[in-house]
Design a protein around this motif. Structure first.
Motif, PDB file in Angstrom:
ATOM      1  N   MET A   1      25.522 156.288 116.617  1.00 38.44           N
ATOM      2  CA  MET A   1      24.268 154.734 117.485  1.00 38.44           C
ATOM      3  C   MET A   1      25.304 153.710 117.551  1.00 38.44           C
ATOM      4  N   THR A   2      26.502 153.729 116.371  1.00 36.02           N
ATOM      5  CA  THR A   2      27.629 152.945 116.261  1.00 36.02           C
ATOM      6  C   THR A   2      28.613 153.212 117.341  1.00 36.02           C
TER       7      THR A   2
ATOM      8  N   THR B   1      24.920 148.414 118.456  1.00 37.17           N
ATOM      9  CA  THR B   1      24.323 149.043 118.526  1.00 37.17           C
ATOM     10  C   THR B   1      22.711 148.163 119.790  1.00 37.17           C
TER      11      THR B   1
ATOM     12  N   ALA C   1      21.325 146.310 122.240  1.00 42.23           N
ATOM     13  CA  ALA C   1      21.934 146.241 123.651  1.00 42.23           C
ATOM     14  C   ALA C   1      21.700 144.410 124.331  1.00 42.23           C
TER      15      ALA C   1
ATOM     16  N   SER D   1      32.702 158.669 123.204  1.00 49.83           N
ATOM     17  CA  SER D   1      33.450 157.196 123.473  1.00 49.83           C
ATOM     18  C   SER D   1      34.054 156.433 124.330  1.00 49.83           C
TER      19      SER D   1
ATOM     20  N   ASN E   1      28.187 148.419 129.513  1.00 49.55           N
ATOM     21  CA  ASN E   1      27.052 147.839 129.929  1.00 49.55           C
ATOM     22  C   ASN E   1      27.347 146.370 130.121  1.00 49.55           C
TER      23      ASN E   1
ATOM     24  N   VAL F   1      29.202 156.244 119.630  1.00 48.53           N
ATOM     25  CA  VAL F   1      28.698 156.334 121.256  1.00 48.53           C
ATOM     26  C   VAL F   1      27.860 155.048 122.225  1.00 48.53           C
ATOM     27  N   ILE F   2      26.805 154.638 121.022  1.00 46.69           N
ATOM     28  CA  ILE F   2      25.943 153.550 121.767  1.00 46.69           C
ATOM     29  C   ILE F   2      26.603 152.234 121.981  1.00 46.69           C
TER      30      ILE F   2
ATOM     31  N   SER G   1      32.155 161.691 117.898  1.00 46.68           N
ATOM     32  CA  SER G   1      32.095 160.558 118.524  1.00 46.68           C
ATOM     33  C   SER G   1      32.652 159.984 119.269  1.00 46.68           C
TER      34      SER G   1
ATOM     35  N   VAL H   1      29.120 152.119 124.595  1.00 51.95           N
ATOM     36  CA  VAL H   1      27.571 152.034 125.727  1.00 51.95           C
ATOM     37  C   VAL H   1      27.095 150.506 126.306  1.00 51.95           C
ATOM     38  N   ASN H   2      26.984 150.188 124.898  1.00 52.22           N
ATOM     39  CA  ASN H   2      26.284 149.092 124.543  1.00 52.22           C
ATOM     40  C   ASN H   2      27.331 147.631 125.866  1.00 52.22           C
TER      41      ASN H   2
END
Ligand code: NAD
Ligand code: DAU
Length: 350
Positions: A103-104, A65, A67, A166, A114, A106-107, A162, A110-111
């Protein structure tokens, strides 16, 4: 594209991740395996004792989480591939606290996407991002039918919502930026190192300790069980052979009603513990059903079987007996993971 050299495996200290790490470290001594894990309640480096000294294995404690941490890692290490398993994985915990799952799952995903997008720029042809997902994204089946790779997404729990999210992000990075991605959606795993919040290891632990075995609702929900080492082998095959952007379903063609599975497990436990037949089954206790409990999951893995020649290797009764043996032989592991916060969690659930 091959051979790739440097792999980032996320969530490698967890149940399935540890089997994937073990398989890759042992099967591919020419690969460098970096295991990234936050070591949450579910992460345990003791799961990897047998590979920790191998020259092609390394552990990095980090949180997906974060980034900046992910970017710094991708900048420092020229990874060729990511196999992404890190996740909050337990449905009941997602019902209690959905935010950690956003948080874990999805985000965090995505981190990683990215970081791959930025640091692999201009080299997408020689890199691969493999996302490990679940059949729960497809929702629930009635009495008949199976999930195929084209079944529409219909998640019901915060966990599956979630994971579905993802999956969509992973596909979008392929469609939008041209990242080489592969996704697999697998059914329920069982085997060694399974955290005892999940049905099978929880029941083994409770039967061993003469504690009630909680069965949700009427025990009529159906799950399709697959031996975890067969899942790890499927990931290996799919990673190396799938075309970019492809999805594969992985499953055992092994459907069990929860109550039938628990009765089978009770019979195995009686035998292994030398107790009179029927002793363990007396511990079965019906409890309040899980909210939004999906009735039935069943995976159609025809594509994987026909295109990539993968079939499950282990018959369920044999696999379950092997799993029970592992838990009975690894009492210290079980004691460790059920000490500390485990009991507090357990008391909130049952
Ligand atoms: P697990 O809960 O046993 O392990 C998850 C691992 O991820 C742990 O080691 C944990 O420490 C790590 N982790 C959690 N949050 C993290 C974060 N923010 N940063 C870094 N690491 C973090 O899970 P599992 O059952 O081994 O599942 C692994 C993957 O497979 C998950 O993505 C899950 O959705 C998927 N999956 C599981 C099953 C199953 O039956 N267990 C079936 C299909 C798919
Ligand atoms: O289908 C794949 C999924 O399988 C994975 O994506 C998840 O990460 C994994 O946790 C698993 O989800 P389930 O919810 O199916 O697994 P669990 O072991 O929690 O529950 C299996 C079944 O048993 C389910 O119908 C709920 C029921 N159950 C579970 C527990 C923990 C009980 O009856 N009693 C229990 O105490």
């Amino acid at each position: 594209k091959y051979p790739m050299k440097k792999f980032l495996i996320t969530g490698g200290a967890g149940f399935i991740g540890s089997h994937v790490v073990r398989r890759f470290v042992n099967t591919y001594p020419e690969y460098e395996i970096v295991n990234l894990d936050k070591l949450t309640y579910a992460g345990n480096l003791a799961n990897l004792k047998d590979v920790e000294d191998k020259p092609n294995y390394r552990f990095v404690k980090a949180d997906i989480t974060d980034a900046a941490e992910m970017n710094a890692l991708f900048e420092a290490e020229d990874f060729d591939a990511v196999i992404h398993l890190a996740a909050e994985s337990h449905v009941d915990r997602s019902i209690a606290d959905p935010t950690a799952f956003v948080m874990t799952n999805v985000i965090g995903t995505v981190n990683l996407l990215n970081a791959a997008r930025a640091y692999w720029k201009g080299k997408y042809d020689s890199k691969r991002f493999y996302h490990v997902s679940t059949d729960e994204v497809y929702g629930a089946l009635g009495e008949t039918g199976m999930f195929t790779e084209t079944t529409a997404y219909d998640p019901h729990s915060p966990y599956s919502a979630s994971k579905a999210s993802s999956d969509h992000f992973v596909r979008s990075y392929h469609d939008t930026y041209g990242l080489d991605v592969v996704i697999s959606n697998c059914s329920n795993n069982y085997g060694s190192h399974h955290f005892p919040e999940k049905l099978i290891p929880l029941a083994i632990n409770n039967i061993k300790n003469n504690q009630p075995v909680p069965v949700y609702g009427k025990g009529e929900n159906v799950r399709d069980w697959l031996w975890v080492e067969d899942h790890a082998r499927a990931i290996d095959v799919i990673f190396h052979k799938a075309k970019t952007g492809e999805t594969y379903n992985i499953g055992g063609h092994n459907e069990w009603k929860n109550i039938d599975l628990i009765n089978l497990l009770c019979r195995i436990m009686d035998e292994k513990l030398g107790r009179p037949a029927g002793t363990s089954a007396q511990l079965i206790t019906y409890v309040t059903d899980r909210a939004g409990h999906d009735l039935r999951y069943a995976i159609d893995s025809t594509k994987l079987q026909q295109k990539l020649d993968w079939v499950p290797s282990l018959q369920f009764e044999e696999g379950l007996a092997k799993t029970v043996d592992w838990f009975l032989e690894n009492e210290e592991w079980l004691k460790d993971v059920t000490s500390g916060n485990y009991q507090a969690y357990y008391d909130t659930q049952y």
